[in-house]
Design an enzyme around this catalytic site. Structure first.
Site, PDB file in Angstrom:
ATOM      1  N   SER A  60      41.557  38.044  42.506  1.00  0.00           N
ATOM      2  CA  SER A  60      42.116  38.726  43.678  1.00  0.00           C
ATOM      3  C   SER A  60      43.433  38.163  44.162  1.00  0.00           C
ATOM      4  CB  SER A  60      41.107  38.673  44.825  1.00  0.00           C
ATOM      5  OG  SER A  60      40.062  39.560  44.532  1.00  0.00           O
TER       6      SER A  60
ATOM      7  N   ARG B  40      41.584  30.184  45.230  1.00  0.00           N
ATOM      8  CA  ARG B  40      41.966  31.534  44.764  1.00  0.00           C
ATOM      9  C   ARG B  40      42.244  32.512  45.903  1.00  0.00           C
ATOM     10  NH1 ARG B  40      36.719  30.562  42.871  1.00  0.00           N
ATOM     11  NH2 ARG B  40      35.078  31.477  44.164  1.00  0.00           N
ATOM     12  N   ASP B  41      42.683  33.694  45.511  1.00  0.00           N
ATOM     13  CA  ASP B  41      42.879  34.864  46.369  1.00  0.00           C
ATOM     14  C   ASP B  41      44.075  34.717  47.316  1.00  0.00           C
ATOM     15  OD1 ASP B  41      40.437  35.402  45.127  1.00  0.00           O
ATOM     16  OD2 ASP B  41      39.241  34.868  46.885  1.00  0.00           O
TER      17      ASP B  41
ATOM     18  N   ASP C  66      36.637  43.403  44.855  1.00  0.00           N
ATOM     19  CA  ASP C  66      37.577  43.294  45.979  1.00  0.00           C
ATOM     20  C   ASP C  66      38.760  44.268  45.953  1.00  0.00           C
ATOM     21  OD1 ASP C  66      36.028  41.032  45.796  1.00  0.00           O
ATOM     22  OD2 ASP C  66      37.691  39.628  45.680  1.00  0.00           O
TER      23      ASP C  66
ATOM     24  N   LEU D 265      32.520  48.030  36.802  1.00  0.00           N
ATOM     25  CA  LEU D 265      32.305  47.419  38.121  1.00  0.00           C
ATOM     26  C   LEU D 265      33.602  47.279  38.911  1.00  0.00           C
ATOM     27  CD1 LEU D 265      30.216  44.244  38.888  1.00  0.00           C
ATOM     28  CD2 LEU D 265      32.657  44.215  39.373  1.00  0.00           C
ATOM     29  N   LEU D 266      33.528  47.594  40.182  1.00  0.00           N
ATOM     30  CA  LEU D 266      34.640  47.364  41.121  1.00  0.00           C
ATOM     31  C   LEU D 266      34.195  46.305  42.110  1.00  0.00           C
ATOM     32  CD1 LEU D 266      36.480  50.104  43.222  1.00  0.00           C
ATOM     33  CD2 LEU D 266      35.003  48.454  44.382  1.00  0.00           C
TER      34      LEU D 266
HETATM   35  C1  FRU Z   1      35.387  37.731  45.834  1.00  0.00           C
HETATM   36  C2  FRU Z   1      35.825  37.094  44.533  1.00  0.00           C
HETATM   37  C3  FRU Z   1      37.162  36.416  44.678  1.00  0.00           C
HETATM   38  C4  FRU Z   1      37.685  36.435  43.267  1.00  0.00           C
HETATM   39  C5  FRU Z   1      37.192  37.765  42.776  1.00  0.00           C
HETATM   40  C6  FRU Z   1      36.836  37.810  41.321  1.00  0.00           C
HETATM   41  O1  FRU Z   1      34.480  38.764  45.645  1.00  0.00           O
HETATM   42  O2  FRU Z   1      34.856  36.195  44.072  1.00  0.00           O
HETATM   43  O3  FRU Z   1      37.116  35.134  45.246  1.00  0.00           O
HETATM   44  O4  FRU Z   1      39.070  36.337  43.223  1.00  0.00           O
HETATM   45  O5  FRU Z   1      36.052  38.078  43.539  1.00  0.00           O
HETATM   46  O6  FRU Z   1      36.531  39.128  40.944  1.00  0.00           O
END
Ligand code: FRU
Length: 487
Positions: free
Chosen positions: A102, A160-161, A42, A39-40
């Site tokens: 991410s 996150r992110d 972000d 799976l891919l």
């Molecule tokens: C968004 C997300 C991000 C997280 C990542 C995990 O699609 O939920 O917030 O960092 O995917 O794969």
């Protein structure tokens, strides 16, 4: 927790075992980036460095579900020939053992810095979150430095992110967050050296700002300047559908405003969705040497019938959108397919002036087997409707009378047609990219964009144009080549 060498060994084995079956899938895409297996989601760490664009991505190589992600890594000079590099970050340390989630990249003193979220869950399922750093001298091998930011007060562990950028000699970072009252928000940090970070509060400072009550979590923020305006892109979760808006499980959009870097406050206007189709989430941008603002997004949405995609039987799931250039003109954001993509066009262009009358249709035969690009410039449109049917699985309809643009696709869940639509004052042009199981539609030079996966019966390849009244347009059509991918 497993060691990094063991993780890499397991990955090599899985790629060897599953790759052939994955590549045999007739729905495998030809000019969209996909995971080699698994799976891919972000796009991550998108950056231009030393003549190459690096695009990392959230990757679960071992199954077609979410879980402890690593960072996959694509590199290109021209957006046509790609290299799939060795995995950049593996979930193998105490601070990222349940996923290298991410994040983003920045170049500093001739090194590439990756900031990402270390996701940790204890045995009771409680979440912890660490904003981590990894540094590279060559853009391929990364040295993890561990957490550089711990959770400030006032937030849940849904934090996150990190997206990092530089503004006048100071580095800034936005992080997607949830406040203790379970409302989404975006936290801001600043730093002089990328190692020591100071918390500056939320970018939404005005108490009356509607973004203070706009869903329960904001994911994947990105803040940048475009043509003198500050744009904040983010993905709010928990919005209810409203008219033609917010029909996907989660949203992706932006606000335009002015960022006060002294106070860290963003004053802004309304929220606009970036894409009006079914499959678009977690966009991320970067700039290059030419000063272009380029965006990729995940062509999927979390928890939106993900397990129903037929590609799962071939051990892979999801892809990226095409790269798009963002432009801000006449107080409006435009998204255009990146210029480099014209190199996908095979030499023979098919050109025709098409005139349609009621009860009459016109067909392009056998078009969608491989990649196709269509460019339509409209001269006259009927009052009622104009329609394009693609491979019996996608319909594009424009009603001049209702000022509506509609995308319908055959659902991969129940086979019924489902719909997304947006207000469109006038239709002047369409640029449509049709891949084996993905479509991207750029309307009026990027004023609106619709992205969607679709799964046709593989024997249906025709493109069919029809109209309720007199309609004329010029049509150009190219067959598109595939990306070249070295791995
Ligand atoms: C968004 C997300 C991000 C997280 C990542 C995990 O699609 O939920 O917030 O960092 O995917 O794969």
């Amino acid at each position: 927790m497993q060691s990094e060498p063991l993780y890499r060994e397991k990955l090599t084995k899985v790629l060897k075992e599953k790759r052939e079956a994955v590549e045999r899938d007739p729905y495998r895409l030809s000019f969209h980036l996909m995971p080699p297996t698994g799976l891919l989601n972000d796009p991550n760490g998108f950056i231009y460095w030393r003549g190459e664009y690096h695009l990392f991505y959230q990757w679960m190589p071992f199954k077609t579900n979410h879980g402890a992600k690593c960072w996959g890594h694509y590199v290109t000079k021209d957006f046509i020939k790609w290299r799939h590099e060795k995995v950049a970050l593996t979930p193998t340390e105490w601070f990222d053992q349940n996923g290298c989630y991410s994040g983003s990249a920045i170049i500093h003193e001739e090194k590439m810095y990756l900031f990402y979220t270390g996701n940790v869950k204890d045995t009771q399922g409680n979440r912890q979150t660490y904003q981590c750093l990894a540094i590279s001298e060559d853009g391929i091998h990364f040295d993890k430095k561990g957490p550089v930011i711990s959770l400030p007060e006032g937030y849940t562990a849904h934090f996150r992110d990190p997206k990092v950028w530089k503004h006048r000699d100071i580095f800034y970072m936005v992080v997607g967050a949830q406040k203790l009252d379970e409302k989404g928000t975006i936290a801001l940090f600043e730093s002089k050296d990328l190692l020591n970070w100071k918390y500056k509060g939320n970018v939404i400072k005005n108490e009356n700002d509607f973004l203070n009550d706009f869903g329960y979590m904001f994911e994947c923020p990105d803040l940048f300047q475009l043509n003198g305006h500050d744009l904040l892109i983010f993905c709010p979760q928990g919005l209810e559908p409203k008219g033609d808006f917010y029909h996907n499980t989660y949203q992706s959009g932006y606000v335009v405003g002015v960022m006060d870097y002294e106070t860290g406050a963003l004053e802004h206007d309304e929220f606009y969705e970036l894409d009006r189709g079914f499959d678009f989430y977690a966009p991320q941008t970067t700039t290059d040497e030419q000063g272009r603002r380029i965006m990729f997004a995940w062509m999927g949405v979390p928890e939106q019938n993900e397990q129903n995609h037929p590609t799962i039987s071939h051990d892979w799931l999801h892809n990226m959108t095409l790269p798009r250039e963002l432009l801000y003109e006449n107080n409006k954001l435009y998204q255009r397919p990146l210029q480099e993509l014209v190199e996908l066009r095979q030499p023979n262009v098919f050109e025709k002036q098409v005139h349609l009358q009621p009860e009459m249709f016109w067909k392009l035969l056998n078009e969608t087997t491989k990649g196709t690009e269509l460019l339509l410039d409209f001269l006259t449109l009927p009052e009622d409707w104009f329609q394009i049917d693609i491979a019996e699985a996608v319909r594009l309809i424009y009603s001049k009378e209702k000022q509506l643009f509609i995308l319908e696709r055959k659902s991969y869940v129940d086979g019924k047609f489902e719909r997304r639509q947006c207000f469109l004052r006038n239709l002047t042009s369409l640029q449509i990219f049709i891949d084996t199981s993905a479509i991207e539609i750029f309307i009026n030079e990027g004023e609106e964009v619709f992205s969607a996966r679709f799964y046709s019966n593989m024997s249906a390849h025709h493109i069919h144009f029809s109209s309720s009244g007199s309609c004329s347009f010029s049509l150009q059509k190219w067959s598109l080549s595939s990306y070249h991918i070295d791995s």
